[in-house]
Design a protein around this motif. Structure first.
Motif, short mmCIF file in Angstrom:
data_model
loop_
_atom_site.label_atom_id
_atom_site.label_comp_id
_atom_site.label_asym_id
_atom_site.label_seq_id
_atom_site.Cartn_x
_atom_site.Cartn_y
_atom_site.Cartn_z
N ALA A 110 -2.66 -4.13 -44.52
CA ALA A 110 -2.65 -5.19 -43.51
C ALA A 110 -3.76 -6.20 -43.76
O ALA A 110 -3.57 -7.42 -43.62
CB ALA A 110 -2.78 -4.58 -42.12
N GLY A 170 -2.39 1.90 -44.47
CA GLY A 170 -1.81 0.84 -43.65
C GLY A 170 -2.82 -0.24 -43.31
O GLY A 170 -2.51 -1.44 -43.37
N TYR A 171 -4.04 0.17 -42.95
CA TYR A 171 -5.09 -0.80 -42.63
C TYR A 171 -5.43 -1.65 -43.84
O TYR A 171 -5.57 -2.88 -43.74
CB TYR A 171 -6.34 -0.07 -42.12
CG TYR A 171 -6.41 0.03 -40.62
CD1 TYR A 171 -7.33 -0.71 -39.89
CD2 TYR A 171 -5.56 0.89 -39.92
CE1 TYR A 171 -7.41 -0.61 -38.50
CE2 TYR A 171 -5.61 0.99 -38.54
CZ TYR A 171 -6.54 0.24 -37.84
OH TYR A 171 -6.61 0.33 -36.47
N LEU A 196 -1.74 -2.62 -36.91
CA LEU A 196 -1.63 -3.26 -38.22
C LEU A 196 -1.38 -4.75 -38.10
O LEU A 196 -1.95 -5.54 -38.87
CB LEU A 196 -0.51 -2.60 -39.03
CG LEU A 196 -0.71 -1.12 -39.37
CD1 LEU A 196 0.41 -0.63 -40.29
CD2 LEU A 196 -2.07 -0.86 -40.02
#
Length: 251
Positions: free
Chosen positions: A96, A92-93, A10
């Motif tokens: 980020a 999460g990706y 991340l």
């Protein structure tokens, strides 16, 4: 060999997306500031396209082995939809990438000052003459072509070691015909980050255009994943599916 941790991936996505926006998007206000009142030319568009391409190539080789260097929510969603990455990693990706794009846009203002905001900060937008329908078509086609190249470049059967160059050159080429219509965002994070930053610094932001960009880019990415599966899945792979491991992904 031990894999990198998810937090490391991340952080890599934040850095990669921030770099893409700072160099690629930042090249737009830099060009306008240097050019002054001179008419915008195809040569300047070529330099902006080259800035995006070189940022992509550099990041694929810098963080591709850590996070896959997706740095584009359209790529992430297409990979997840095609079974090439687990859905549990997607939030999460995406977070980020959005954070990275915003930090990259802030860095543009930090380096070029408020002049960057005054000349538009490289925010992707389309004019009334283009309209939502044409803009959607342009962004969908551009993102489709980009994600299609990404899928082909990371396929284990593709020549190894050239993913960064292939994807970077695709970005360069796609920007040329798409940019006059929409600014050629072809990346939801690249769309959102400069918009948010520009708005915070008092710039002109057409928030009503954001849904058009996001819908077109996501649709283009998902369509590319489906088409690549259609044209590239072998009979044996169809019987025994195995996820493709991303050596390096964009943009």
């Amino acid at each position: 060999m031990a894999d990198n941790s998810f937090p490391q991936a991340l952080i890599a996505e934040v850095l990669g997306t921030a770099t893409l926006v700072f160099i690629g998007v930042g090249s737009v206000p830099a060009t306008l500031i240097v050019g002054g009142d001179a008419p915008f030319t195809m040569a300047q568009l070529g330099m902006i396209s080259l800035a995006f391409a070189t940022a992509v190539i550099a990041m694929v080789h810098t963080i591709g082995h850590v996070s896959g260097c997706q740095i584009n929510p359209a790529v992430t969603l297409a990979l997840a939809a095609s079974g090439r990455m687990p859905w549990r990693q997607v939030p999460g990706y995406l977070a980020a990438q959005l954070v990275g794009a915003t930090l990259g846009a802030f860095a543009i203002v930090g380096v070029l000052g408020h002049k960057a905001v005054d000349v538009g900060l490289g925010i992707a937008s389309y004019s009334a003459d283009v309209g939502a329908g044409q803009a959607f078509t342009a962004e969908a086609i551009g993102t489709f072509l980009l994600v299609l190249v990404v899928f082909g470049a990371i396929d284990q059967r593709a020549p190894q070691g050239f993913a960064g160059v292939a994807i970077g050159l695709a970005v360069f080429a796609i920007i040329i015909p798409i940019a006059p219509a929409t600014g050629a965002s072809i990346n939801p994070a690249r769309t959102f980050g400069p918009m948010l930053t520009g708005g915070l610094f008092g710039g002109t932001v057409h928030w009503e255009q954001l849904p058009v960009y996001l819908a077109a880019e996501i649709a283009g990415g998902l369509a590319a994943a489906a088409v690549y599966h259609l044209i590239a899945t072998t009979r044996r792979a169809a019987d025994q599916p195995a996820p493709i491991q991303a050596e390096g992904v964009l943009s």
